[in-house]
Design an enzyme around this catalytic site. Structure first.
Site, PDB file in Angstrom:
ATOM      1  N   HIS A 113      55.376 -22.413 -84.125  1.00 30.62           N
ATOM      2  CA  HIS A 113      56.304 -22.613 -82.998  1.00 30.62           C
ATOM      3  C   HIS A 113      55.494 -22.480 -81.707  1.00 30.62           C
ATOM      4  CE1 HIS A 113      59.575 -21.358 -80.225  1.00 30.62           C
ATOM      5  NE2 HIS A 113      60.427 -21.862 -81.098  1.00 30.62           N
TER       6      HIS A 113
ATOM      7  N   GLN B 233      61.734 -16.366 -88.135  1.00 34.14           N
ATOM      8  CA  GLN B 233      62.568 -17.054 -89.131  1.00 34.14           C
ATOM      9  C   GLN B 233      62.601 -16.324 -90.470  1.00 34.14           C
ATOM     10  OE1 GLN B 233      64.571 -19.462 -88.523  1.00 34.14           O
ATOM     11  NE2 GLN B 233      63.846 -20.036 -86.497  1.00 34.14           N
TER      12      GLN B 233
ATOM     13  N   CYS C 181      60.524 -27.078 -80.847  1.00 35.99           N
ATOM     14  CA  CYS C 181      59.445 -26.270 -80.238  1.00 35.99           C
ATOM     15  C   CYS C 181      58.221 -26.201 -81.143  1.00 35.99           C
ATOM     16  CB  CYS C 181      59.921 -24.864 -79.892  1.00 35.99           C
ATOM     17  SG  CYS C 181      61.244 -24.829 -78.711  1.00 35.99           S
TER      18      CYS C 181
ATOM     19  N   ASP D 282      54.461 -13.995 -87.003  1.00 34.24           N
ATOM     20  CA  ASP D 282      55.675 -14.400 -86.301  1.00 34.24           C
ATOM     21  C   ASP D 282      56.802 -14.384 -87.331  1.00 34.24           C
ATOM     22  OD1 ASP D 282      57.817 -15.826 -85.356  1.00 34.24           O
ATOM     23  OD2 ASP D 282      56.651 -17.477 -84.522  1.00 34.24           O
TER      24      ASP D 282
HETATM   25  C1  LIG Z   1      59.140 -19.500 -85.885  1.00 36.60           C
HETATM   26  C2  LIG Z   1      59.637 -19.092 -84.527  1.00 36.60           C
HETATM   27  N1  LIG Z   1      58.862 -18.356 -83.738  1.00 36.60           N
HETATM   28  C3  LIG Z   1      59.251 -17.948 -82.530  1.00 36.60           C
HETATM   29  C4  LIG Z   1      60.470 -18.302 -82.020  1.00 36.60           C
HETATM   30  C5  LIG Z   1      60.865 -17.834 -80.657  1.00 36.60           C
HETATM   31  O1  LIG Z   1      61.911 -16.938 -80.746  1.00 36.60           O
HETATM   32  P1  LIG Z   1      62.647 -16.426 -79.418  1.00 36.60           P
HETATM   33  O2  LIG Z   1      63.030 -17.653 -78.656  1.00 36.60           O
HETATM   34  O3  LIG Z   1      63.830 -15.670 -79.945  1.00 36.60           O
HETATM   35  O4  LIG Z   1      61.684 -15.569 -78.694  1.00 36.60           O
HETATM   36  C6  LIG Z   1      61.320 -19.106 -82.790  1.00 36.60           C
HETATM   37  C7  LIG Z   1      62.621 -19.557 -82.259  1.00 36.60           C
HETATM   38  O5  LIG Z   1      63.148 -20.550 -82.663  1.00 36.60           O
HETATM   39  C8  LIG Z   1      60.892 -19.495 -84.080  1.00 36.60           C
HETATM   40  O6  LIG Z   1      61.674 -20.262 -84.846  1.00 36.60           O
END
Ligand SMILES: Cc1ncc(COP(=O)(O)O)c(C=O)c1O
Length: 429
Positions: A146, A226, A387, A223
């Site tokens: 992401h 998900q 994203c 990360d």
């Molecule tokens: C894999 C992953 N990482 C990071 C994020 C970012 O999360 P946040 O916008 O809650 O900070 C997302 C959000 O869709 C995500 O799907």
């Protein structure tokens, strides 16, 4: 601060408890009753919410916990000696202890509250990475990240003269572990990898990645945005150094998230932001910083958010991770079969280890048109680059449609999605 004592969650009325179901099967109709928003009727149609990877819906228990905090406990934390301040501090630190239990972290002070995954990753980039990266050092990410797990590393690499490297994936959306292993070299300071891909659903083998990275002296950030709503997470068993998650993707409120960091790393890291609560003492000549996690929580934190996240963890524990995983796996397998039977539809992401996300493209129809037409049928999906533009480029795509699941998703939701997609195909015939 005392560490949380984890105990087996009480049996939940939201699970079938009969022998046939072995106490590991969700009573999904009762689960759905816990989510008031699922009673909404967009355009007069029953809501089919298949966008939980973007944000999950909230159970009544979470809504009540937030409202209860403001109704009964609200005061600022850590600084007051009065009754309400003590209650608010207890509620806030109680939420930290719940997160500790949820991640199986060794200590509560390893849990830093942030605004979400994005802020947690930026915190590590701007503190740990900024102080450890030098000219020619490397940060390794993967092709399925992401933007939140790409851009913070690009920023700090540019500043420090370091290099961002990318481990490739195959066409099914699996990480090529041999290639990743080859890319972890003597200059690699950090490996930053998603636990579950938000586009492909691929579940990455974090324990193995951690072994590879640690064997060469690199740290590992995961990360977990998900993964947190779907998997049983054990940071000690995985051996990772940092783990980031967002409350709003795991039935909690927006504006609250977590960075888990191993104690010895948090101890040595410089603070992220300066301000109240992150200090032990301040004079105009010198400031002595507070200990972790407070060193990283400058200013008044999102108290109600933390309490709501604690309630979300109670909710997840009540359902049981095994029961959630079994239910979501059933709906995912049903969905993958149903979607792949539609002529002209191609599923994106076919890794054997896969969780709760179905991305697809449909011949001759832009994903935005799919999303717009489905919406009129009450079916909420997401379309776009999610994203993850570099991943979509790797796949030769600009956008996909994505249906994503949660504990309240059902086979009927999939049937509604398929019926909606048939009308999309008719409209474009
Ligand atoms: C894999 C992953 N990482 C990071 C994020 C970012 O999360 P946040 O916008 O809650 O900070 C997302 C959000 O869709 C995500 O799907």
């Amino acid at each position: 601060m005392t560490d949380v004592q984890t105990s087996a969650p009480a049996p939940s009325p939201l699970r079938h408890a009969d022998a046939e179901h072995k106490n590991a099967c969700l009573d999904v109709e009762r689960v759905r009753q816990e989510f008031p928003i699922l009673r909404e009727m967009p355009y007069g149609k029953p809501l089919v919410y298949l966008d939980s990877a973007a944000t999950s819906q909230k159970p009544q228990a979470v809504i009540d916990a937030i409202s209860g905090f403001y109704s009964r406990d609200n005061a600022n934390v850590h600084r007051g000696v009065h009754y309400l301040s003590e209650r608010a501090t207890e509620a806030y630190e109680g939420a930290r202890a719940k997160v500790q239990g949820f991640l199986n972290a060794a200590h509560a002070q390893e849990i830093v509250f942030t605004r979400g995954t994005t802020e947690a990753i930026n915190l590590v980039a701007q503190t740990y990475a900024r102080t450890h990266l030098g000219e020619g050092d490397e940060v390794l990410i993967t092709a399925m990240e992401h933007h939140s797990n790409i851009v913070p590393w690009q920023m700090v690499c540019a500043e420090r003269g370091a290099r961002l490297r990318v481990a490739p994936i195959n066409d099914a959306g699996e990480l090529l572990l041999d290639e990743l292993e080859r890319l972890v070299g003597p200059r690699t300071k950090l490996v930053a990898v998603t636990h579950v891909s938000n586009v492909l659903g691929t579940v990455n083998p974090i324990r193995r990645i951690t072994e590879i990275a640690h064997a060469r002296g690199a740290r590992v950030l995961v990360d977990g945005a998900q993964a947190a709503p779907h998997l049983d997470i054990d940071v000690q068993a995985m051996g990772c150094d940092f783990y980031a998650l967002s409350g709003h993707k795991m039935y909690g409120p927006t504006g609250i998230g977590v960075l888990y960091g191993r104690s010895e790393l948090l101890e040595e890291m410089p603070p992220y932001q300066g301000g109240g609560d992150m200090i032990a003492s301040v004079s105009f000549e010198e400031t002595v910083y507070n200990t972790p996690p407070y060193k990283f929580e400058a200013g008044t934190p999102n108290l109600a958010g933390a309490v709501g996240l604690g309630a979300a963890i109670d909710f997840l524990d009540g359902l049981g991770h095994e029961a959630i995983a079994a239910h979501e796996h059933d709906v995912l397998a049903y969905g993958m079969r149903a979607l792949s039977a539609l002529p002209g539809l191609r599923l994106i992401g076919n890794a054997p280890a896969k969780a709760s996300v179905m991305s697809f493209v449909l011949d001759g129809v832009h994903p935005h048109d799919i999303g717009t037409i489905l919406d009129r049928h009450g079916v909420a999906i997401r379309s776009g680059h999610h994203c993850a533009q570099p991943l979509l480029s790797r796949l030769g795509l600009a956008a996909t449609a994505r249906a994503s699941l949660a504990c309240y998703s059902t086979r009927q939701d999939i049937d509604a999605l398929v019926a909606g997609l048939e009308t999309v195909q008719e409209a474009f015939r």
